[in-house]
Design an enzyme around this catalytic site. Structure first.
Site, PDB file in Angstrom:
ATOM      1  N   ASN A  23       0.679  -1.120   0.073  1.00 52.59           N
ATOM      2  CA  ASN A  23      -0.065   0.091  -0.126  1.00 52.59           C
ATOM      3  C   ASN A  23       0.720   1.217   0.173  1.00 52.59           C
ATOM      4  OD1 ASN A  23      -2.459  -1.435  -0.195  1.00 52.59           O
ATOM      5  ND2 ASN A  23      -2.609  -1.115   2.276  1.00 52.59           N
ATOM      6  N   CYS A 126     -10.671  -5.123  -5.346  1.00 59.61           N
ATOM      7  CA  CYS A 126     -11.155  -5.940  -4.313  1.00 59.61           C
ATOM      8  C   CYS A 126     -12.740  -5.706  -4.380  1.00 59.61           C
ATOM      9  CB  CYS A 126     -10.673  -5.727  -3.092  1.00 59.61           C
ATOM     10  SG  CYS A 126      -9.182  -6.702  -2.582  1.00 59.61           S
ATOM     11  N   ILE A 338     -15.076   1.318   8.019  1.00 54.86           N
ATOM     12  CA  ILE A 338     -14.426   1.768   7.050  1.00 54.86           C
ATOM     13  C   ILE A 338     -15.274   1.515   5.705  1.00 54.86           C
ATOM     14  CG2 ILE A 338     -12.081   2.200   5.775  1.00 54.86           C
ATOM     15  CD1 ILE A 338     -12.175   3.228   8.424  1.00 54.86           C
TER      16      ILE A 338
END
Length: 429
Positions: A23, A126, A338
């Protein structure tokens, strides 16, 4: 299609080297488009997502060269790459490439900032909720970009360059902060980002941009100030350790028992997760070059968590922690704030014998005495590794299907676990 077979019940003991953070590596690689000079990145993990982004950058004309690996790393882990965007031939990122990985959409920022135009397909990646790009586009529009959606593509243009502005994100967005940082670095004037993401990966990008000549203050806080410059140059930068990989292996040790040193990592990258892990009865100790995780005997204590932006408990460790809680001695409550639709691992953990009840964004986990191996199917990156953790502690053999998800985000996972005693094998199709 490859499968992973795991025979559970073996405690993990040994040392696991932590890879560079995917990331962090992705936005760093994208930042190479901001300059015609060479950006050298050290400790880039060997992952499917990294390979996908390399193809996307190559489509734009970025030259890519692998020049070596980080000292102490094995042949299958870590690499040093040089990226040179001196001959960008195309500012269009096509659907067939962008659809393979959502973060590749971020190329819109450096292309727009440096060349004044970009045409980028709406993203894939994803399947864990909508993850809208609205906040990213809002930031670019605030900076003066003209944006329209045409045939599944975002077409962005600027007539006279991007202009510094104030951007107040209505919610914390890592992608939006990455995009705004890259775009503002080459904008005219000062840009202020309020409610900016504080994640270590954002700080890593900012530090690299500063080495390239950007003027940035406040990275790691919720208010970042960027003074635009006319051009950026090349630099050499080491990708920070992967905090999600660190937490994943820490939870695997906690679930199976054993004693493992996680090296090439830092406690400050995931303090909240380590504190929560310690509350379950796991011994967590800082080392000069990493973290020691040990649980020898004694049950797993239940714990409640709520996912939050950094420095809170990471959403990317939610599935792994849920796997750990399936063997806790009592009830645990896990709230996901989230992303929507990020409980797809629940039904697969249930196939191993887990007892989990869902209520909106809340998962209530009733700990069981043992899990039993079964065939399961990975649905996304973090869900797939939660099944690996569960399988390592389950009785008998577990077969995990669709493991290409794992290859997107975990470097040399089978090798690292096998070196610590795990009975794990990849069966290639």
């Amino acid at each position: 299609m490859d499968r992973i077979h795991i025979t559970g019940g073996t405690p993990l003991n040994g040392t696991i080297p932590i890879s560079g953070a995917k990331n962090a590596a992705l936005p760093l690689m994208i930042a190479s488009l901001l300059t015609g000079e060479t950006l050298e990145l050290i400790n880039v993990p060997r992952l499917a997502d990294i390979a996908a982004l390399t193809r996307i950058l190559g489509n734009h004309g970025v030259d890519h060269m692998v020049v070596g690996k980080r000292p102490g790393q094995t042949a299958e882990t870590g690499q040093t790459v040089r990226l040179t965007a001196s001959n960008v031939i195309d500012t269009t990122a096509p659907y067939e490439l962008v659809s393979t990985m959502r973060a590749s959409f971020w190329v819109i920022a450096p292309l727009l900032a440096r060349f004044g135009e970009a045409k980028v397909s709406l993203p894939g990646g994803c399947a864990i909720g909508t993850r809208p790009v609205d906040l990213l586009l809002m930031a670019l529009e605030k900076l003066g970009a003209e944006i329209e959606i045409d045939g599944g593509y975002v077409v962005a243009k600027t007539k006279n360059g991007l202009r510094g502005t104030e951007i107040d994100f209505p919610k914390v967005t890592v992608g939006g902060t990455h995009v705004a940082l890259m775009a503002a670095a080459l904008a005219y004037g000062t840009t202020v980002l309020d409610n900016a993401a504080r994640e270590p990966e954002v700080v890593d990008l900012a530090e690299c941009l500063i080495k390239m000549g950007a003027r940035i203050e406040g990275a790691g806080t919720s208010r970042i100030v960027v003074e635009g410059v006319a051009r950026l140059g090349g630099t050499r930068h080491e990708v920070l350790p992967d905090r999600i990989e660190t937490g994943t292996y820490a939870m695997a040790v906690a679930m199976t028992g054993g004693d493992v040193s996680l090296v090439n990592t830092r406690t400050d990258l995931l303090a909240s997760a380590l504190e929560t892990l310690a509350s379950t009865g796991t011994e967590v100790t800082a080392l000069p070059d990493g973290i020691r995780v040990r649980r020898n005997g004694g049950g797993i204590s239940p714990a409640d968590v709520t996912t939050d932006p950094f420095p809170g408990f990471p959403t990317d460790l939610q599935a792994q922690f849920m796997a750990l809680m399936t063997l806790a001695k009592g009830q645990s409550r896990i709230r996901e704030t989230i992303f929507e639709n990020r409980f797809m691992h629940v039904q697969e953990l249930a196939r191993l014998g887990a007892r989990i009840r869902l209520d909106g964004d809340l998962a209530v986990v009733e700990g069981v005495e043992r899990l039993k191996g079964a065939p399961v199917m990975a649905t996304d990156l973090r869900a797939s590794v939660s099944l690996v953790i569960g399988a390592l502690a389950a009785e008998g053999e577990t077969q995990i299907n669709r493991v290409y998800h794992l290859d997107r985000g975990f470097e040399a996972l089978e090798a690292k676990l096998a070196r610590c005693g795990a009975q794990i094998e990849r069966v290639r199709a």
